[in-house]
Design an enzyme around this catalytic site. Structure first.
Site, PDB file in Angstrom:
ATOM      1  N   ASP A 245     -26.480 -44.936  25.409  1.00 16.21           N
ATOM      2  CA  ASP A 245     -27.074 -44.690  26.711  1.00 16.21           C
ATOM      3  C   ASP A 245     -28.512 -44.241  26.464  1.00 16.21           C
ATOM      4  O   ASP A 245     -28.840 -43.730  25.389  1.00 16.21           O
ATOM      5  CB  ASP A 245     -26.280 -43.614  27.467  1.00 16.21           C
ATOM      6  CG  ASP A 245     -26.654 -43.591  28.941  1.00 16.21           C
ATOM      7  OD1 ASP A 245     -26.145 -42.744  29.672  1.00 16.21           O
ATOM      8  OD2 ASP A 245     -27.500 -44.423  29.352  1.00 16.21           O
TER       9      ASP A 245
ATOM     10  N   ASP B 248     -16.868 -46.462  30.532  1.00 12.27           N
ATOM     11  CA  ASP B 248     -16.897 -45.343  29.572  1.00 12.27           C
ATOM     12  C   ASP B 248     -16.632 -44.065  30.342  1.00 12.27           C
ATOM     13  O   ASP B 248     -16.996 -43.964  31.522  1.00 12.27           O
ATOM     14  CB  ASP B 248     -18.279 -45.241  28.908  1.00 12.27           C
ATOM     15  CG  ASP B 248     -19.195 -44.280  29.675  1.00 12.27           C
ATOM     16  OD1 ASP B 248     -19.813 -44.729  30.653  1.00 12.27           O
ATOM     17  OD2 ASP B 248     -19.244 -43.086  29.315  1.00 12.27           O
TER      18      ASP B 248
ATOM     19  N   CYS C  52       4.123 -45.210  25.643  1.00 13.15           N
ATOM     20  CA  CYS C  52       2.932 -45.228  24.783  1.00 13.15           C
ATOM     21  C   CYS C  52       3.320 -45.375  23.310  1.00 13.15           C
ATOM     22  O   CYS C  52       4.304 -44.803  22.857  1.00 13.15           O
ATOM     23  CB  CYS C  52       2.136 -43.939  24.981  1.00 13.15           C
ATOM     24  SG  CYS C  52       0.624 -43.861  23.988  1.00 13.15           S
TER      25      CYS C  52
ATOM     26  N   CYS D  56       1.285 -44.556  20.747  1.00 15.57           N
ATOM     27  CA  CYS D  56       0.338 -43.842  19.875  1.00 15.57           C
ATOM     28  C   CYS D  56       1.060 -42.869  18.953  1.00 15.57           C
ATOM     29  O   CYS D  56       2.226 -42.520  19.136  1.00 15.57           O
ATOM     30  CB  CYS D  56      -0.711 -43.108  20.724  1.00 15.57           C
ATOM     31  SG  CYS D  56      -0.222 -41.458  21.284  1.00 15.57           S
TER      32      CYS D  56
ATOM     33  N   CYS E 293       2.677 -39.821  20.571  1.00 17.99           N
ATOM     34  CA  CYS E 293       3.909 -40.112  21.323  1.00 17.99           C
ATOM     35  C   CYS E 293       5.053 -40.549  20.411  1.00 17.99           C
ATOM     36  O   CYS E 293       6.223 -40.311  20.724  1.00 17.99           O
ATOM     37  CB  CYS E 293       3.632 -41.200  22.363  1.00 17.99           C
ATOM     38  SG  CYS E 293       2.529 -40.630  23.660  1.00 17.99           S
TER      39      CYS E 293
ATOM     40  N   HIS F 168      -3.862 -39.355  22.263  1.00 17.96           N
ATOM     41  CA  HIS F 168      -3.019 -40.059  23.251  1.00 17.96           C
ATOM     42  C   HIS F 168      -3.854 -40.567  24.430  1.00 17.96           C
ATOM     43  O   HIS F 168      -3.749 -41.717  24.845  1.00 17.96           O
ATOM     44  CB  HIS F 168      -1.912 -39.152  23.786  1.00 17.96           C
ATOM     45  CG  HIS F 168      -1.342 -39.718  25.049  1.00 17.96           C
ATOM     46  ND1 HIS F 168      -0.472 -40.783  25.060  1.00 17.96           N
ATOM     47  CD2 HIS F 168      -1.612 -39.421  26.344  1.00 17.96           C
ATOM     48  CE1 HIS F 168      -0.214 -41.129  26.308  1.00 17.96           C
ATOM     49  NE2 HIS F 168      -0.895 -40.315  27.118  1.00 17.96           N
TER      50      HIS F 168
HETATM   51  C1  LIG Z   1     -21.197 -37.391  30.016  1.00 18.99           C
HETATM   52  N1  LIG Z   1     -21.802 -38.531  29.296  1.00 18.99           N
HETATM   53  C2  LIG Z   1     -21.142 -38.892  28.088  1.00 18.99           C
HETATM   54  C3  LIG Z   1     -21.777 -39.654  30.199  1.00 18.99           C
HETATM   55  C4  LIG Z   1     -22.908 -39.487  31.152  1.00 18.99           C
HETATM   56  S1  LIG Z   1     -24.179 -40.488  30.757  1.00 18.99           S
HETATM   57  C5  LIG Z   1     -23.587 -42.009  31.354  1.00 18.99           C
HETATM   58  C6  LIG Z   1     -23.820 -42.148  32.836  1.00 18.99           C
HETATM   59  C7  LIG Z   1     -22.824 -41.786  33.705  1.00 18.99           C
HETATM   60  C8  LIG Z   1     -23.006 -41.940  35.090  1.00 18.99           C
HETATM   61  N2  LIG Z   1     -22.014 -41.580  35.935  1.00 18.99           N
HETATM   62  C9  LIG Z   1     -24.185 -42.486  35.615  1.00 18.99           C
HETATM   63  C10 LIG Z   1     -25.219 -42.829  34.729  1.00 18.99           C
HETATM   64  C11 LIG Z   1     -26.478 -43.384  35.191  1.00 18.99           C
HETATM   65  O1  LIG Z   1     -26.697 -43.597  36.406  1.00 18.99           O
HETATM   66  N3  LIG Z   1     -27.428 -43.665  34.262  1.00 18.99           N
HETATM   67  C12 LIG Z   1     -27.215 -43.465  32.946  1.00 18.99           C
HETATM   68  N4  LIG Z   1     -28.228 -43.781  32.075  1.00 18.99           N
HETATM   69  N5  LIG Z   1     -26.062 -42.985  32.442  1.00 18.99           N
HETATM   70  C13 LIG Z   1     -25.056 -42.661  33.321  1.00 18.99           C
HETATM   71 ZN   LIG Z   2       0.584 -41.655  23.445  1.00 20.11          ZN
END
Ligand SMILES: CN(C)CCSCc1cc(N)cc2c(=O)[nH]c(N)nc12
Ligand SMILES: [Zn+2]
Length: 372
Positions: free
Chosen positions: A93, A266, A304, A306, A309, A335
């Site tokens: 990111d 993610d 599951c 894993c 489990c 898990h």
């Molecule tokens: C907690 N982190 C691991 C995840 C947060 S960072 C990933 C992330 C999560 C969300 N919800 C929105 C956005 C977004 O609008 N822009 C960017 N660049 N990243 C985002």
């Molecule tokens: Zn499991």
């Protein structure tokens, strides 16, 4: 071909897709859940264990790695894959989100964002060019443009300004991006305003990115609001390119996101919840510390496969958790990660076999029973 996305099947009833994302570090089968390894590790899990649970790709973060240990050190190690000994794909990111959410006093300027490190208060200035350069130095397979994600609720004028800035910054990232073995994704912003979302998507599409992230969601909006934005963007974003819904999420959001054309997800949920004993299972979620599990000799989830489990009872994991033993947090994270990875694997198989609507109904029926 360094980077290619192939849609292999589309569910005619919902538009859910099964695909393959070809990257320099391997092929990712979508829909895919991507574990978060913010500081170059998925908390409490080794790369070998991540391979065992069939993690295909992990996330890492520019903001954190830029501040510590610094991209120079990771470049000296030969890049992030070598540094963390993870040789499958990595997505980074851009830090846009963290600069606004994690760091101290930040000041947005046209050029970039001035902020104080959450580690030592030192002052820094992150720009689209620097965020792009850092990700090229880390050597991730997929990188994100530097964007501005606004907090909700926000008024339309604020959201419009963040979209215009996000678009100007996306152009600047694309301008300086050089690595042809790294795919740079544009990030769609626009809060919950339909016209802003459509305009932002159309402008990014005109810049022709290899993939598109949907940002600005999973920031406090309702599920229905999230789904409305996905329904809006699904027909607009190019069908032949991957769509990544950032920061999502909870099992029901993953399945409903797949049904709305999302390919990649993610979320920190599985590891963060794992550390506080909250478990995600095919029959809903529960917290292992509840007394009802004191003499429960069964697995976390009977469906599951894993390690946690297969090999341990809820009674034992509850004991570990209550004793503050590290193995408790590890087994719960293990898990939860496997559960979300398997959920997306099941969705993919259902789409390929033409039975995704049944898969979706069965998931909701079982998950909502909460019969643990
Ligand atoms: C907690 N982190 C691991 C995840 C947060 S960072 C990933 C992330 C999560 C969300 N919800 C929105 C956005 C977004 O609008 N822009 C960017 N660049 N990243 C985002
Ligand atoms: Zn499991």
């Amino acid at each position: 071909m360094m980077f290619e996305f192939r849609v292999q099947a589309v569910c005619p009833e919902t538009g859910a897709r099964a695909g393959e994302l070809v990257t320099p570090h391997g092929i990712i089968e979508t829909p895919v859940f991507m574990p978060v390894g913010t500081r170059a590790t998925v908390k409490a899990m080794s790369p070998r264990e991540m391979e065992e649970i069939e993690a295909q790709i992990v996330l890492s973060n520019t903001y954190h790695l830029y501040l510590r240990p610094g991209v120079e050190l990771i470049e000296k190690a030969g890049g992030l894959h070598r540094f963390m000994n993870w040789h499958r794909p990595i997505l980074t990111d851009s830090g846009g989100f963290q600069v606004f959410s994690l760091s101290g006093i930040n000041r947005i300027k046209e050029d970039g964002v001035e902020f104080s490190s959450h580690l030592d208060g030192s002052r820094h200035f992150m720009t689209p060019e620097l965020a792009t350069r850092v990700q090229e130095g880390l050597g991730s397979d997929i990188a994100m443009c530097f964007d501005q994600c606004v907090e909700l609720p926000c008024d339309e004028e604020t959201a419009r300004k963040s979209v215009e800035r996000t678009l100007r910054w996306a152009r600047r990232c694309k301008e300086v991006h050089r690595r042809d073995d790294q795919a740079l994704f544009g990030i769609v912003q626009g809060a919950l305003f339909d016209d802003l979302r459509k305009d932002c998507a159309r402008e990014l599409i005109a810049m022709d990115f290899p993939g598109y992230s949907i940002g600005g969601l999973s920031v406090g909006e309702s599920h229905d609001e999230m789904y409305r934005i996905l329904d809006l963007l699904n027909p607009i974003l190019p069908q032949e390119k991957p769509r990544y819904l950032m920061g999502v999420g909870f099992p029901t959001n993953l399945v409903e996101g797949v049904a709305r054309g999302v390919d990649m997800f993610d979320c920190v949920l599985p590891t963060r919840n794992g550390r506080n004993g909250t478990l995600l299972t095919s029959r809903g979620k529960f917290n292992i510390k509840h007394s009802r599990f004191e003499e429960d000799w069964g697995p976390i989830d009977p469906d599951c496969d894993c390690y946690a489990c297969r090999e341990f009872s809820k009674a034992y994991i509850r004991h570990l958790y209550r004793s503050g033993e590290m193995l408790g947090a590890r087994l719960c994270s293990w898990h939860n990660l496997r559960y979300l990875i398997s959920l997306m694997k099941g969705a993919r198989e259902a789409i390929l076999e033409g039975r995704f609507p049944q898969f979706r109904d069965r998931f909701h029926e079982l998950f909502s029973t909460g019969k643990v």
